[in-house]
Design a protein around this motif. Structure first.
Motif, mmCIF file in Angstrom:
data_model
loop_
_atom_site.group_PDB
_atom_site.id
_atom_site.type_symbol
_atom_site.label_atom_id
_atom_site.label_comp_id
_atom_site.label_asym_id
_atom_site.label_seq_id
_atom_site.Cartn_x
_atom_site.Cartn_y
_atom_site.Cartn_z
ATOM 1 N N GLY A 7 45.112 37.868 19.540
ATOM 2 C CA GLY A 7 45.907 38.749 20.384
ATOM 3 C C GLY A 7 46.493 39.952 19.645
ATOM 4 N N GLN A 8 47.084 40.831 20.443
ATOM 5 C CA GLN A 8 47.543 42.120 19.933
ATOM 6 C C GLN A 8 48.660 41.995 18.892
ATOM 7 N N LEU A 9 49.659 41.167 19.145
ATOM 8 C CA LEU A 9 50.768 41.037 18.189
ATOM 9 C C LEU A 9 50.267 40.526 16.837
ATOM 10 N N ALA A 10 49.432 39.498 16.861
ATOM 11 C CA ALA A 10 48.874 38.969 15.614
ATOM 12 C C ALA A 10 48.030 40.030 14.905
ATOM 13 N N ALA A 11 47.311 40.822 15.670
ATOM 14 C CA ALA A 11 46.476 41.878 15.091
ATOM 15 C C ALA A 11 47.339 42.918 14.389
ATOM 16 N N ILE A 12 48.424 43.312 15.045
ATOM 17 C CA ILE A 12 49.318 44.313 14.452
ATOM 18 C C ILE A 12 49.956 43.756 13.181
ATOM 19 N N LEU A 13 50.420 42.511 13.226
ATOM 20 C CA LEU A 13 51.024 41.898 12.040
ATOM 21 C C LEU A 13 50.006 41.772 10.901
ATOM 22 N N ALA A 14 48.804 41.343 11.217
ATOM 23 C CA ALA A 14 47.762 41.227 10.186
ATOM 24 C C ALA A 14 47.451 42.590 9.582
ATOM 25 N N GLY A 15 47.401 43.617 10.421
ATOM 26 C CA GLY A 15 47.137 44.964 9.928
ATOM 27 C C GLY A 15 48.245 45.453 9.005
ATOM 28 N N ILE A 16 49.492 45.197 9.382
ATOM 29 C CA ILE A 16 50.628 45.617 8.546
ATOM 30 C C ILE A 16 50.602 44.886 7.210
ATOM 31 N N ILE A 17 50.357 43.585 7.244
ATOM 32 C CA ILE A 17 50.309 42.799 6.001
ATOM 33 C C ILE A 17 49.157 43.271 5.114
ATOM 34 N N ALA A 18 47.997 43.492 5.710
ATOM 35 C CA ALA A 18 46.847 43.957 4.916
ATOM 36 C C ALA A 18 47.107 45.347 4.342
ATOM 37 N N ALA A 19 47.674 46.244 5.141
ATOM 38 C CA ALA A 19 47.975 47.593 4.648
ATOM 39 C C ALA A 19 48.972 47.527 3.494
ATOM 40 N N ALA A 20 49.987 46.668 3.630
ATOM 41 C CA ALA A 20 50.965 46.513 2.545
ATOM 42 C C ALA A 20 50.286 45.952 1.295
ATOM 43 N N GLY A 21 49.414 44.990 1.493
ATOM 44 C CA GLY A 21 48.689 44.417 0.346
ATOM 45 C C GLY A 21 47.847 45.449 -0.379
ATOM 46 N N PHE A 22 47.106 46.258 0.390
ATOM 47 C CA PHE A 22 46.307 47.314 -0.234
ATOM 48 C C PHE A 22 47.193 48.351 -0.912
ATOM 49 N N ALA A 23 48.303 48.689 -0.287
ATOM 50 C CA ALA A 23 49.209 49.668 -0.889
ATOM 51 C C ALA A 23 49.725 49.161 -2.235
ATOM 52 N N VAL A 24 50.063 47.893 -2.288
ATOM 53 C CA VAL A 24 50.545 47.330 -3.551
ATOM 54 C C VAL A 24 49.417 47.285 -4.587
ATOM 55 N N LEU A 25 48.283 46.692 -4.212
ATOM 56 C CA LEU A 25 47.198 46.478 -5.173
ATOM 57 C C LEU A 25 46.479 47.756 -5.592
ATOM 58 N N TRP A 26 46.274 48.659 -4.657
ATOM 59 C CA TRP A 26 45.452 49.836 -4.938
ATOM 60 C C TRP A 26 46.269 51.084 -5.236
ATOM 61 N N LEU A 27 47.587 51.048 -4.968
ATOM 62 C CA LEU A 27 48.407 52.231 -5.213
ATOM 63 C C LEU A 27 49.563 51.935 -6.165
ATOM 64 N N LEU A 28 50.415 50.996 -5.790
ATOM 65 C CA LEU A 28 51.614 50.749 -6.594
ATOM 66 C C LEU A 28 51.307 50.141 -7.967
ATOM 67 N N VAL A 29 50.378 49.190 -8.028
ATOM 68 C CA VAL A 29 50.041 48.597 -9.328
ATOM 69 C C VAL A 29 49.466 49.653 -10.279
ATOM 70 N N PRO A 30 48.458 50.434 -9.866
ATOM 71 C CA PRO A 30 47.967 51.472 -10.784
ATOM 72 C C PRO A 30 49.035 52.502 -11.157
ATOM 73 N N LEU A 31 49.858 52.914 -10.192
ATOM 74 C CA LEU A 31 50.918 53.873 -10.504
ATOM 75 C C LEU A 31 51.913 53.276 -11.493
ATOM 76 N N GLY A 32 52.295 52.043 -11.266
ATOM 77 C CA GLY A 32 53.227 51.377 -12.174
ATOM 78 C C GLY A 32 52.665 51.237 -13.572
ATOM 79 N N LEU A 33 51.401 50.852 -13.669
ATOM 80 C CA LEU A 33 50.768 50.729 -14.988
ATOM 81 C C LEU A 33 50.681 52.082 -15.681
#
Length: 171
Positions: A127-153
């Motif tokens: 359903g839509q709510l689960a989809a939105i939550l999954a999208g937010i969690i995945a986007a946050a995960g990518f932001a951390v792994l692909w943006l914040l970790v390299p910037l921090g390093l």
């Protein structure tokens, strides 16, 4: 451990550019097949039986994901075209810089595509709510792994280099 500086490697600027180009190609060899499979999957999805069951909001998500997936594939393959265009022109620095930028943009499109594919899957299954939550969690995960970790390093590395230079000046 820090990467040695070009002088510690005893490499010329041309050798450094060759090494940077080889490292970028190795990264692209790892990522390109997955990007191309994902884009291909998205392009075949409308021909599946259940595609007609997608609610209109998921069709919109699908269309955006398809465009981003094709962009990701295009940007990740673009360094080959740039190389062909600059071949034997003595423009290795321009090639490496352009390929670096194209690859980074390709990774942005890839991350967004993967988030939207997850939204489609969760939208169909949960359903839509689960989809939105999954999208937010995945986007946050990518932001951390692909943006914040390299910037921090990168910040940590620059801080260490600055501390070393300051210590050298004090000595």
């Amino acid at each position: 451990m820090d990467e040695p500086s070009p002088t510690e490697r005893n490499e010329t600027p041309a050798e450094r550019l060759d090494r940077n180009w080889a490292e970028l190609l190795a990264e692209l060899r790892v990522s390109q097949p997955g990007v191309q499979v994902l884009a291909g999957f998205l392009l075949t999805l409308p021909f599946q039986a259940r595609f007609g069951e997608l609610p209109p909001w998921l069709v919109d998500v699908y269309l955006v994901a398809s465009v981003l997936g094709v962009l990701a594939a295009g940007f990740m393959v673009a360094p080959v075209s740039v190389h062909r265009g600059l071949f034997r022109q003595g423009a290795k620095a321009d090639l490496v810089n352009a390929a670096d930028l194209l690859t980074k943009l390709g990774l942005v499109w890839l991350g967004l595509t993967m988030v939207l594919v997850l939204v489609i899957v969760f939208g169909m299954v949960a359903g839509q709510l689960a989809a939105i939550l999954a999208g937010i969690i995945a986007a946050a995960g990518f932001a951390v792994l692909w943006l914040l970790v390299p910037l921090g390093l990168g910040l940590r590395h620059r801080r260490r280099q600055s501390d070393r230079r300051a210590a050298t000046r004090r000595d």
